[in-house]
Motif scaffolding. Structure first.
Motif, PDB file in Angstrom:
ATOM      1  N   ALA A  24      52.753  -9.791  81.007  1.00 50.54           N
ATOM      2  CA  ALA A  24      53.234  -8.621  80.266  1.00 50.54           C
ATOM      3  C   ALA A  24      52.071  -7.857  79.642  1.00 50.54           C
ATOM      4  O   ALA A  24      52.009  -6.620  79.700  1.00 50.54           O
ATOM      5  CB  ALA A  24      54.226  -9.056  79.187  1.00 50.54           C
ATOM      6  N   LYS A  25      51.130  -8.604  79.052  1.00 50.87           N
ATOM      7  CA  LYS A  25      49.964  -7.953  78.464  1.00 50.87           C
ATOM      8  C   LYS A  25      49.091  -7.326  79.537  1.00 50.87           C
ATOM      9  O   LYS A  25      48.541  -6.233  79.353  1.00 50.87           O
ATOM     10  CB  LYS A  25      49.167  -8.979  77.657  1.00 50.87           C
ATOM     11  N   LEU A  26      48.980  -8.009  80.663  1.00 51.57           N
ATOM     12  CA  LEU A  26      48.147  -7.505  81.746  1.00 51.57           C
ATOM     13  C   LEU A  26      48.693  -6.196  82.309  1.00 51.57           C
ATOM     14  O   LEU A  26      47.947  -5.245  82.565  1.00 51.57           O
ATOM     15  CB  LEU A  26      48.059  -8.554  82.857  1.00 51.57           C
ATOM     16  N   MET A  27      50.020  -6.124  82.486  1.00 50.49           N
ATOM     17  CA  MET A  27      50.631  -4.947  83.086  1.00 50.49           C
ATOM     18  C   MET A  27      50.843  -3.817  82.082  1.00 50.49           C
ATOM     19  O   MET A  27      51.201  -2.710  82.470  1.00 50.49           O
ATOM     20  CB  MET A  27      51.974  -5.326  83.718  1.00 50.49           C
ATOM     21  N   SER A  28      50.627  -4.096  80.793  1.00 46.83           N
ATOM     22  CA  SER A  28      50.792  -3.035  79.799  1.00 46.83           C
ATOM     23  C   SER A  28      49.697  -1.970  79.923  1.00 46.83           C
ATOM     24  O   SER A  28      49.896  -0.814  79.571  1.00 46.83           O
ATOM     25  CB  SER A  28      50.788  -3.624  78.379  1.00 46.83           C
ATOM     26  N   GLU A  29      48.521  -2.368  80.404  1.00 44.89           N
ATOM     27  CA  GLU A  29      47.406  -1.428  80.598  1.00 44.89           C
ATOM     28  C   GLU A  29      46.761  -1.697  81.961  1.00 44.89           C
ATOM     29  O   GLU A  29      45.604  -2.124  82.056  1.00 44.89           O
ATOM     30  CB  GLU A  29      46.360  -1.574  79.488  1.00 44.89           C
ATOM     31  N   PRO A  30      47.482  -1.441  83.059  1.00 41.28           N
ATOM     32  CA  PRO A  30      46.925  -1.767  84.382  1.00 41.28           C
ATOM     33  C   PRO A  30      45.677  -0.967  84.726  1.00 41.28           C
ATOM     34  O   PRO A  30      44.775  -1.465  85.408  1.00 41.28           O
ATOM     35  CB  PRO A  30      48.081  -1.448  85.332  1.00 41.28           C
ATOM     36  N   LYS A  31      45.598   0.277  84.262  1.00 43.87           N
ATOM     37  CA  LYS A  31      44.428   1.097  84.577  1.00 43.87           C
ATOM     38  C   LYS A  31      43.173   0.567  83.893  1.00 43.87           C
ATOM     39  O   LYS A  31      42.088   0.538  84.484  1.00 43.87           O
ATOM     40  CB  LYS A  31      44.672   2.547  84.171  1.00 43.87           C
ATOM     41  N   LEU A  32      43.329   0.130  82.634  1.00 47.85           N
ATOM     42  CA  LEU A  32      42.182  -0.448  81.932  1.00 47.85           C
ATOM     43  C   LEU A  32      41.728  -1.739  82.587  1.00 47.85           C
ATOM     44  O   LEU A  32      40.524  -2.019  82.690  1.00 47.85           O
ATOM     45  CB  LEU A  32      42.531  -0.689  80.467  1.00 47.85           C
ATOM     46  N   PHE A  33      42.704  -2.544  83.035  1.00 49.82           N
ATOM     47  CA  PHE A  33      42.359  -3.792  83.722  1.00 49.82           C
ATOM     48  C   PHE A  33      41.595  -3.491  85.008  1.00 49.82           C
ATOM     49  O   PHE A  33      40.581  -4.136  85.310  1.00 49.82           O
ATOM     50  CB  PHE A  33      43.621  -4.583  84.024  1.00 49.82           C
ATOM     51  N   ALA A  34      42.066  -2.496  85.761  1.00 55.20           N
ATOM     52  CA  ALA A  34      41.385  -2.127  87.002  1.00 55.20           C
ATOM     53  C   ALA A  34      39.973  -1.621  86.723  1.00 55.20           C
ATOM     54  O   ALA A  34      39.018  -1.963  87.438  1.00 55.20           O
ATOM     55  CB  ALA A  34      42.193  -1.070  87.745  1.00 55.20           C
ATOM     56  N   LEU A  35      39.824  -0.810  85.666  1.00 52.44           N
ATOM     57  CA  LEU A  35      38.504  -0.286  85.318  1.00 52.44           C
ATOM     58  C   LEU A  35      37.561  -1.414  84.908  1.00 52.44           C
ATOM     59  O   LEU A  35      36.392  -1.448  85.316  1.00 52.44           O
ATOM     60  CB  LEU A  35      38.633   0.731  84.182  1.00 52.44           C
ATOM     61  N   ALA A  36      38.069  -2.368  84.102  1.00 50.95           N
ATOM     62  CA  ALA A  36      37.232  -3.497  83.674  1.00 50.95           C
ATOM     63  C   ALA A  36      36.785  -4.329  84.870  1.00 50.95           C
ATOM     64  O   ALA A  36      35.626  -4.751  84.952  1.00 50.95           O
ATOM     65  CB  ALA A  36      38.002  -4.361  82.676  1.00 50.95           C
ATOM     66  N   CYS A  37      37.694  -4.563  85.823  1.00 49.29           N
ATOM     67  CA  CYS A  37      37.346  -5.333  87.020  1.00 49.29           C
ATOM     68  C   CYS A  37      36.295  -4.598  87.850  1.00 49.29           C
ATOM     69  O   CYS A  37      35.326  -5.198  88.331  1.00 49.29           O
ATOM     70  CB  CYS A  37      38.589  -5.584  87.869  1.00 49.29           C
ATOM     71  N   CYS A  38      36.476  -3.286  88.020  1.00 50.13           N
ATOM     72  CA  CYS A  38      35.520  -2.495  88.804  1.00 50.13           C
ATOM     73  C   CYS A  38      34.155  -2.463  88.124  1.00 50.13           C
ATOM     74  O   CYS A  38      33.111  -2.484  88.801  1.00 50.13           O
ATOM     75  CB  CYS A  38      36.048  -1.082  88.994  1.00 50.13           C
ATOM     76  N   MET A  39      34.142  -2.419  86.797  1.00 50.08           N
ATOM     77  CA  MET A  39      32.868  -2.446  86.081  1.00 50.08           C
ATOM     78  C   MET A  39      32.142  -3.761  86.303  1.00 50.08           C
ATOM     79  O   MET A  39      30.918  -3.786  86.496  1.00 50.08           O
ATOM     80  CB  MET A  39      33.098  -2.211  84.594  1.00 50.08           C
ATOM     81  N   ALA A  40      32.891  -4.869  86.280  1.00 50.25           N
ATOM     82  CA  ALA A  40      32.273  -6.175  86.501  1.00 50.25           C
ATOM     83  C   ALA A  40      31.714  -6.276  87.917  1.00 50.25           C
ATOM     84  O   ALA A  40      30.574  -6.719  88.123  1.00 50.25           O
ATOM     85  CB  ALA A  40      33.302  -7.280  86.253  1.00 50.25           C
ATOM     86  N   VAL A  41      32.510  -5.835  88.888  1.00 50.40           N
ATOM     87  CA  VAL A  41      32.040  -5.863  90.281  1.00 50.40           C
ATOM     88  C   VAL A  41      30.840  -4.944  90.450  1.00 50.40           C
ATOM     89  O   VAL A  41      29.859  -5.283  91.131  1.00 50.40           O
ATOM     90  CB  VAL A  41      33.182  -5.451  91.235  1.00 50.40           C
ATOM     91  N   GLY A  42      30.896  -3.766  89.829  1.00 49.50           N
ATOM     92  CA  GLY A  42      29.777  -2.835  89.920  1.00 49.50           C
ATOM     93  C   GLY A  42      28.507  -3.396  89.323  1.00 49.50           C
ATOM     94  O   GLY A  42      27.414  -3.239  89.896  1.00 49.50           O
ATOM     95  N   ALA A  43      28.627  -4.049  88.172  1.00 47.34           N
ATOM     96  CA  ALA A  43      27.447  -4.641  87.530  1.00 47.34           C
ATOM     97  C   ALA A  43      26.825  -5.715  88.418  1.00 47.34           C
ATOM     98  O   ALA A  43      25.592  -5.770  88.581  1.00 47.34           O
ATOM     99  CB  ALA A  43      27.830  -5.217  86.170  1.00 47.34           C
ATOM    100  N   LEU A  44      27.665  -6.564  88.992  1.00 44.86           N
ATOM    101  CA  LEU A  44      27.159  -7.618  89.876  1.00 44.86           C
ATOM    102  C   LEU A  44      26.528  -7.023  91.132  1.00 44.86           C
ATOM    103  O   LEU A  44      25.500  -7.507  91.622  1.00 44.86           O
ATOM    104  CB  LEU A  44      28.290  -8.571  90.257  1.00 44.86           C
ATOM    105  N   THR A  45      27.150  -5.968  91.661  1.00 47.37           N
ATOM    106  CA  THR A  45      26.606  -5.325  92.860  1.00 47.37           C
ATOM    107  C   THR A  45      25.230  -4.735  92.590  1.00 47.37           C
ATOM    108  O   THR A  45      24.301  -4.877  93.403  1.00 47.37           O
ATOM    109  CB  THR A  45      27.566  -4.217  93.346  1.00 47.37           C
ATOM    110  N   VAL A  46      25.071  -4.076  91.458  1.00 42.19           N
ATOM    111  CA  VAL A  46      23.767  -3.510  91.095  1.00 42.19           C
ATOM    112  C   VAL A  46      22.728  -4.619  90.931  1.00 42.19           C
ATOM    113  O   VAL A  46      21.574  -4.487  91.366  1.00 42.19           O
ATOM    114  CB  VAL A  46      23.884  -2.675  89.812  1.00 42.19           C
TER     115      VAL A  46
END
Length: 426
Positions: free
Chosen positions: A248-270
């Protein structure tokens, strides 16, 4: 990567007045208020959590972090890393700080061992302990540049995780129990005092014994933080369902969760691109990740926050960071750079940190007078201070200061060392 902090649960009304909130900056307590400050903190947090905050911000983020950061330059020079390699390795070591938003989402939605924070604190401490042991054994095992960079990265995992989760918990308790800015004052005092002590320790060891004593002195704080986290000194209730995912908490802000995941992947990729690709490949990866995250930020965040995030990112891009090559230049001996400054490690890493700490305190006091400023005016001031700090590097490299009869030590000490800390605090 500048959007890491902005994307973690902060929401701003698009039509809100962009004024700095009063009372949110670190205050500067006097001795007359010290006893009352301590009593207020004890009532708000309790002795155990207050001790946990002391270890986190004085021991880890203040003292230990300073010791580890100052050990990096001499260790990479011992490995015969170039200035460019040192710059990239330093970036790799700081990657966990860019992933704080992702760690925050994980801890909120995916409990470990039945707790939202304790499991992550313990795991990060174990990784840091392994990293510190590996660094101490790096000479014996002949580790290369990127292995050492990874070990420093493991240390940063603990610093960033404890910083994030402790900050979240004390903010939560302040809101529940009606605390004021006392906690923010306490945290910044701990960080500054810890950094000052770490700089004094560095001054006493770095030139005579090298970086190894600094690594050894960081171990007790890593172990103590592990024990306090294991004991549960950061207060939290057991997760409902014994480790069940908080959908429920995860789906309350799905866009923020997606952005946080992409930031983590982006940081690791760099970080990975820095170790395996050439300069052209690194540039392509950085541009792709940066543009992608900027677009995602506008899709996931309120427009005002996304614009502020983009502005701070562009400011960071425009500020050409030459910390790695300049560190080598300033500490090169006379055989390498005959007309160079020839700073000792003790001066470059310790004395300048002490002056920088004074500059940080000055920045804190200046911040108190900026409470009613708009964000635009605040950004103008910090940009001007950063430009002024960088100008001192140009003056020293071009040797203009010597023509004016000003020593390298004085130019650097009261220029870059102090101004950069002032800009960070502002």
């Amino acid at each position: 990567m500048t959007g890491g902090r902005a994307a973690t649960g902060m929401a701003i009304d698009e039509h809100a007045d962009l004024r700095l909130p009063c009372g949110k900056g670190p205050a500067a307590p006097t001795s007359n208020h010290f006893y009352g400050l301590v009593q207020t903190l004890r009532l708000t947090f309790g002795d155990r959590f207050l001790g946990f905050l002391l270890v986190t911000f004085l021991g880890l983020k203040g003292l230990s972090y300073t010791l580890i950061q100052t050990a990096m330059l001499p260790m990479f020079k011992e490995l015969h890393a170039s200035g460019d390699e040192f710059q990239l390795a330093s970036m790799v070591a700081q990657i966990p700080w860019a992933m704080k938003g992702f760690v925050g989402v994980l801890s909120d939605c995916f409990p470990l061992c039945g707790y939202h924070k304790r499991g992550y604190l313990v795991c990060s401490s174990i990784l840091a302990l392994l990293g510190c042991i590996g660094l101490m054994a790096s000479r014996l095992l002949n580790f290369g540049v990127w292995v050492v960079a990874l070990l420093f990265c493991l240390m940063s995992v603990q610093y960033s995780t404890f910083d994030l989760l402790s900050e979240g918990k004390y903010t939560e308790l302040m809101q529940k129990r009606g605390g004021g800015s006392e906690a923010v004052t306490f945290v910044w005092v701990c960080i500054n005092v810890g950094g000052l002590v770490g700089s004094l320790v560095t001054l006493g060891f770095i030139d005579m014994s090298g970086p190894q004593p600094l690594l050894k002195l960081a171990v007790p704080f890593t172990v103590l933080a592990l024990l306090l986290a294991w004991r549960g000194d950061l207060p939290e209730e057991r997760a409902r369902g014994r480790g069940a995912v908080q959908w429920a908490k995860l789906m309350s802000e799905p866009k923020l969760f997606a952005l946080a995941c992409c930031m983590a992947v982006g940081a690791l990729t760099v970080a990975i691109s820095a170790t395996v690709l050439g300069s052209e490949g690194q540039l392509a990866v950085v541009l792709s990740v940066s543009v992608g995250l900027a677009v995602l930020a506008f899709a996931a965040l309120p427009r005002t926050l996304a614009k502020s995030n983009l502005y701070m990112f562009l400011v960071s891009v425009a500020y050409v960071d030459l910390t790695g090559p300049l560190g080598y230049y300033y500490t090169a001996n006379r055989r390498c750079v005959p007309d160079g400054p020839g700073f000792s490690y003790g001066y470059y890493l310790a004395v300048t940190n002490i002056v920088g700490g004074v500059g940080g305190c000055l920045g804190s006091l200046m911040f108190q007078g900026m409470q009613s400023w708009s964000f635009r005016r605040a950004f103008w001031l910090t940009t001007i201070v950063q430009v002024a700090a960088s100008a001192f590097d140009v003056v020293i490299v071009e040797r203009w200061n010597l023509r004016l009869g000003i020593s390298d030590e004085a130019t650097f000490l009261f220029g870059d060392a102090a101004c950069q800390q002032i800009a960070q605090m502002l």
